[in-house]
Write an enzyme that holds these catalytic residues in place. Structure first.
Site, PDB file in Angstrom:
ATOM      1  N   ARG A   1      -4.617  -9.773  -7.599  1.00 20.44           N
ATOM      2  CA  ARG A   1      -5.181 -11.317  -6.743  1.00 20.44           C
ATOM      3  C   ARG A   1      -6.484 -11.082  -7.942  1.00 20.44           C
ATOM      4  NH1 ARG A   1      -7.971 -10.650  -2.912  1.00 20.44           N
ATOM      5  NH2 ARG A   1      -7.063  -9.542  -1.283  1.00 20.44           N
TER       6      ARG A   1
ATOM      7  N   HIS B   1     -13.182  -5.235   9.840  1.00 19.18           N
ATOM      8  CA  HIS B   1     -12.807  -4.734   8.947  1.00 19.18           C
ATOM      9  C   HIS B   1     -12.949  -5.858   8.023  1.00 19.18           C
ATOM     10  CE1 HIS B   1     -11.570  -1.204  11.147  1.00 19.18           C
ATOM     11  NE2 HIS B   1     -11.362  -2.032  11.786  1.00 19.18           N
TER      12      HIS B   1
ATOM     13  N   GLU C   1      -3.919   6.953   7.883  1.00 19.80           N
ATOM     14  CA  GLU C   1      -4.677   7.367   6.805  1.00 19.80           C
ATOM     15  C   GLU C   1      -5.587   8.210   7.632  1.00 19.80           C
ATOM     16  OE1 GLU C   1      -4.072   4.698   2.572  1.00 19.80           O
ATOM     17  OE2 GLU C   1      -6.256   4.254   3.344  1.00 19.80           O
TER      18      GLU C   1
ATOM     19  N   LYS D   1       0.841  -1.100   0.446  1.00 20.34           N
ATOM     20  CA  LYS D   1       0.139  -0.711  -0.176  1.00 20.34           C
ATOM     21  C   LYS D   1       0.675   1.735   0.303  1.00 20.34           C
ATOM     22  CE  LYS D   1      -3.524  -2.514   2.502  1.00 20.34           C
ATOM     23  NZ  LYS D   1      -2.583  -3.303   2.851  1.00 20.34           N
TER      24      LYS D   1
END
Length: 498
Positions: A322, A264, A225, A137
């Site tokens: 993927r 999550h 973030e 990321k």
């Protein structure tokens, strides 16, 4: 899968005219291994499964053309499904032409993809460089910040300094709420929402780092973030053949809504996304396609965004390099077999030769529910045991439910252990409209039984019956904000059903 469009031809070697991919080793297990085996059967390729001592009699082992034992889990220094050298050697021993990584485990590991290629085998997925760049990321955000400046990035911190006190200071600079997440992983592992600077901020960050290290090969790096509270999680399916095909391109195959999440991790997904404006959808598609074309992306990938519903503004989150767990709903609304197309592209096939892609249309609505061995009343703690009975309407051939699809790697008698993910099956329904799809899924869930282990079956039923889900207005906060009501409703369903 039966009824889905497969590629029009088998790629062959230019000199020998023999198929480039005749034997595939599947470096995975359970449901996704079964899915890949089914794809191999569709196009006449020999499938080679791998299994540990915990999976000796599993459906994917029995269904494959061949199966190889790769060792015990207990006492192993490296989990057999994450042992790069072992898996590559097993593929060579089995005389495989290619390796399909599935999802999870080593599917987004650039070192694995490189090792496969170095061994003279085909890796069914994007290039090692794409995985290295996009699977991480941090590097993905830095690359896009430089090369695709108009792709909207969420504000955050992704530098190398990883001391918890420094990360805590950066969180305060960004402004709460913030999201701490693993730099090199997904699936909710190494992820924490921090809503204020009160409490042990550094301790929460350290816990996220340690969890990331446990799940992603010792990599404890995390990102900080800005957290979009009350956002929608929308992802775009891309498919490319740029790497090996002159004049290749990246195709966009619609979007998926994945906002129903617990801890999550996704629980219910649907396609198309409800309440997404046509303008926002088109802008998301353009951003996703540009990212894919920038990297000359090969195979299946997913570009994930977070959407602020009131403003319809969206921000890039990450690229999953993927096949996704929830690829089933994209397959149902596009009519494409994505796994056979993965194999097709890996062998050098041209997507432009696929007539279904040239005339792609998104039709109807699909919803997927993840049936898991977990206890919603105990914060979704995973559960173990023996499945004494697993029955779904799929087995009722006399009264079939059209548009029902079951993807599973278990059966009656299967052991659910602590060694693997808690997912038992993916239940997917398709219908002409969203309302019909919801009603169909409700019917299927009522006719499904999984006895012997605690599951989230009734909890899923409560979700899709909830007014907020039915309205399409739900966000990533949906389960958290409605947990008491959902638990009460699921207990009612459990008591009321025969």
């Amino acid at each position: 899968m039966e009824g889905l469009a497969i590629p029009p031809y088998t790629p062959t070697h230019p000199d020998t005219h023999q198929p480039l991919i005749r034997r595939i080793l599947i470096a995975n297990r359970s449901e996704i291994a079964v899915r890949i085996i089914r794809a191999c059967q569709q196009i006449g390729i020999t499938s080679v499964a791998v299994y540990t001592d915990a999976d000796g009699g599993a459906p994917h082992v029995k269904l494959a053309d061949e199966a190889i034992f790769i060792g015990r889990i207990e006492g192993s220094k490296v989990h057999p499904h994450q042992d790069i050298k072992l898996l590559v050697n097993m593929a060579k021993k089995a005389k495989a032409d290619a390796i399909h990584p599935g999802y999870g485990y080593l599917s987004e590991n650039a070192a694995f993809a490189q090792a496969v290629q170095d061994a003279g085998l085909i890796f069914i997925g994007p290039s090692p460089s794409s995985i290295s760049l996009l699977g991480d990321k941090k590097s993905a955000k830095e690359y896009l910040m430089t090369h695709a400046k108009h792709v909207p990035l969420i504000p955050g911190y992704s530098d190398e300094e990883q001391v918890p006190s420094h990360l805590a200071a950066k969180a305060c600079e960004i402004g709460f709420p913030v999201l701490i997440k693993a730099a090199s992983g997904g699936g909710g592992k190494g992820m924490r929402i921090i809503r204020s600077e009160q409490g042990d901020l550094e301790g929460v960050i350290k816990a996220a780092q340690q969890e990331a290290g446990r799940h992603f090969g010792g990599d404890e790096r995390v990102l900080v973030e800005k957290y979009v509270d009350g956002g929608k999680h929308v992802e775009v399916q891309i498919f490319g053949d740029n790497a090996k095909t002159p004049g290749g391109k990246v195709w966009v195959l619609g979007e998926r809504e994945c906002s129903v999440q617990r801890r999550h991790q996704k629980v219910v997904e649907e396609s198309p996304s409800p309440l997404l404006s046509s303008e926002t959808r088109a802008a998301m598609f353009r951003a996703a396609q540009e990212i894919g074309e920038l990297l000359k992306y090969e195979g299946a990938g997913t570009v994930e965004f977070i959407l602020d519903p009131p403003t319809q503004k969206f921000y890039f989150l990450e690229v999953n390099t993927r096949i996704q767990v929830e690829h089933t709903i994209t397959e149902q609304v596009t009519g494409l077999d994505l796994v056979t197309h993965q194999i097709f592209v890996a062998g050098g096939g041209k997507l432009a030769d696929c007539p279904q892609l040239a005339n792609l249309q998104i039709r109807g609505h699909a919803i997927e529910a993840r049936l898991c061995a977990e206890n919603p009343a105990m914060d979704f703690a995973p559960c173990t045991g023996t499945i004494r009975l697993f029955a779904t309407p799929e087995e009722d051939r006399a009264n079939p439910i059209l548009g029902l699809r079951l993807d599973t790697g278990v059966e009656t008698g299967s052991q659910i252990t602590s060694h693997f993910d808690s997912m038992i099956a993916k239940i997917t329904v398709y219908a002409p409209t969203r309302e019909q799809a919801i009603e169909k899924l409700a019917l299927v869930l009522r006719k499904t039984a999984c006895l012997g282990v605690i599951t989230n079956l009734e909890f899923i039923s409560a979700i899709i019956q909830h007014a907020e889900f039915r309205s399409g207005r739900y966000t990533t906060n949906f389960i958290e904000e409605n947990i008491d009501e959902l638990l009460a409703s699921s207990r009612g369903i459990l008591v009321g059903d025969p």
